[in-house]
Enzyme design. Structure first.
Site, PDB file in Angstrom:
ATOM      1  N   ARG A  63       6.713   5.986   2.157  1.00 41.69           N
ATOM      2  CA  ARG A  63       5.487   6.729   2.665  1.00 41.69           C
ATOM      3  C   ARG A  63       4.323   6.225   3.018  1.00 41.69           C
ATOM      4  NH1 ARG A  63       3.638  10.605  -1.597  1.00 41.69           N
ATOM      5  NH2 ARG A  63       1.568  11.472  -0.692  1.00 41.69           N
ATOM      6  N   LEU A  94       0.845  -1.081   0.266  1.00 35.84           N
ATOM      7  CA  LEU A  94       0.533   0.049   0.192  1.00 35.84           C
ATOM      8  C   LEU A  94       0.549   1.258  -0.456  1.00 35.84           C
ATOM      9  CD1 LEU A  94      -2.210  -0.977   3.287  1.00 35.84           C
ATOM     10  CD2 LEU A  94      -2.588  -0.496   0.163  1.00 35.84           C
ATOM     11  N   HIS A  95       0.884   2.363  -0.868  1.00 35.67           N
ATOM     12  CA  HIS A  95       1.179   3.319  -1.050  1.00 35.67           C
ATOM     13  C   HIS A  95       1.004   4.331  -1.270  1.00 35.67           C
ATOM     14  CE1 HIS A  95       2.269   2.554  -5.398  1.00 35.67           C
ATOM     15  NE2 HIS A  95       2.567   3.911  -5.678  1.00 35.67           N
ATOM     16  N   ARG A  96      -0.316   4.729  -2.021  1.00 42.65           N
ATOM     17  CA  ARG A  96      -1.535   5.493  -2.635  1.00 42.65           C
ATOM     18  C   ARG A  96      -1.506   6.312  -1.443  1.00 42.65           C
ATOM     19  NH1 ARG A  96      -0.627   6.215  -7.360  1.00 42.65           N
ATOM     20  NH2 ARG A  96      -0.461   3.662  -7.977  1.00 42.65           N
ATOM     21  N   ASP A 128      -2.843  -1.306  -3.923  1.00 41.75           N
ATOM     22  CA  ASP A 128      -3.417  -0.517  -4.113  1.00 41.75           C
ATOM     23  C   ASP A 128      -2.158   0.695  -4.971  1.00 41.75           C
ATOM     24  OD1 ASP A 128      -1.068   1.074  -3.085  1.00 41.75           O
ATOM     25  OD2 ASP A 128      -2.378   2.502  -1.454  1.00 41.75           O
TER      26      ASP A 128
END
Ligand code: UD1
Length: 358
Positions: free
Chosen positions: A239, A204-206, A277
């Site tokens: 992030r 996940l990084h969005r 994502d």
């Protein structure tokens, strides 16, 4: 013939590597073709950048613009300032940009204003969601590019619908899949606790999924509930780490540092399925026939859903749990591989560029 190639962030490196390999091959065969690789420095951590250069055999760039992180405006502006100087000092016949990151946008604008031809590899994909910075990058880049190398038929159709001359669009396939095909024999297992069991892979990084720690915690809890006894392995993007550091009681997940390409793809290939994502992982799982659950409500890669192994679940948390449960049980649709995703895309790209420049 002189080309400048741009790479700035992690997903760019997989897309540019086969293009460089093909250029080297053509040079060895005696073709008069030279290239300059520019790294914008958008990604700079060794785990997000240098490890990809060594894993994928990408040569040292001609220059690293060292743009680094910042707000979108700061990052884009830094890249624009750096690339303008470089293009003035080393003016190519054509600039090749890949993907949809801020580096793609910044460099195509500057080149175009200097009167340099711009080719966009992976042009035309659209999520329809202007809330994603990548969608803005895609639309702006495509609105000024001269040539478009597309991964799928629908990407070409999007461009034509936006007024692009069909003779400038070339359906060549997917350079990211070229890298997968080429690297496959080098995939290797990272060290991780659950190596001997069936596992689900999570990435996940969005910003919409990870920037708010409370939202991220809720999402992770739903995924863990769905997975039940099946362990979750999660290589964490920097992030995302910023938000995870602010969650007090982390759910039972095996968190790993970001991995290099060959180790990450080993996990994808050997997992029961991937919850993600990311954009590129939707394509990699479709190629490998691995189940993929995408935690977004739109995708710019519809073929991965229509014919591949991808399911879009959006942001309805109760459905997330249900789908992860299905994946953990090993029940998932079978997929097929889109046309031209065959490991030979870079050959087609360079063939076309050579004929354009001649
Ligand atoms: C960028 C791309 C995204 C792509 C992703 C893959 C844009 C708009 N987004 O998002 O499309 O899917 O790369 O990773 O171009 N950071 C580090 N080390 C680094 C780079 C970044 O710690 O080497 C941290 C910084 O705190 C930075 C944050 O990650 O502020 C975000 O980096 P940035 O390049 O702005 O965007 P990504 O989220 O990585």
């Amino acid at each position: 013939m002189k080309l400048t190639l741009i790479a700035g962030a992690r997903p760019n490196f997989m897309k540019i590597a086969p293009i460089i390999r093909e250029l080297e091959k053509r040079k060895e065969e005696g073709l008069d073709i030279n290239y300059r690789l520019v790294h914008t420095g958008q990604h700079y951590d060794p785990a997000l950048s240098a490890s990809f250069f060594s894993d994928l055999g990408i040569p040292e760039p001609g220059i690293n613009l060292e743009a680094g992180s910042g707000s979108h405006a700061e990052q884009t502006a830094q890249i624009m300032l750096g690339i303008e100087k470089d293009l003035l000092n080393h003016t190519p016949d054509i600039l090749v940009v890949v993907g949809d990151v801020n580096s793609t946008l910044a460099c195509s604008i500057v080149a175009k204003k200097l009167g340099i031809l711009v080719a966009h590899v992976e042009g035309g994909i659209r999520s329809g969601d202007l809330g994603m910075p990548e969608e803005i990058n895609r639309k702006v880049t495509d609105s000024i590019s001269d040539f478009f190398f597309t991964t799928t038929t629908s990407a070409g159709e999007n461009l034509v619908a936006e007024g692009v001359d069909p003779s400038k669009i070339f359906l060549v396939g997917n350079t990211m899949i070229d890298t997968l095909v080429f690297q496959q024999e080098h995939f290797n297992a990272p060290e991780f606790r659950n190596a001997k069991r069936d596992f689900l892979l999570l990435t996940l990084h969005r910003p919409t999924n990870v920037d708010d720690p409370m939202k991220l915690e809720k999402l992770l809890n739903e995924i863990v509930r769905g997975a039940g006894e099946v362990p979750l392995v999660f290589p964490v993007h920097p992030r995302t780490k910023k938000s995870l550091d602010r969650i007090k009681d982390l759910p039972d997940i095996e968190f790993l540092n970001p991995l290099g390409y060959n180790q990450f793809l080993y996990l994808v290939k050997n997992s029961l399925g991937v919850v993600t994502d990311s954009g590129g992982i939707q394509e990699e799982t479709t190629y490998l026939g691995v189940p993929c659950l995408t935690l977004r409500s739109t995708t710019e890669r519809p073929e991965t859903v229509e014919i591949g192994t991808n399911v879009l679940v959006g942001q309805e948390w109760d459905r997330v749990q249900e789908y992860v449960r299905t994946m953990a049980k090993g029940n998932w649709k079978q997929g097929r591989i889109p046309k031209h995703w065959d490991g030979k895309t870079a050959e087609r790209v360079i063939e076309k560029i050579v004929s354009i420049l001649k």
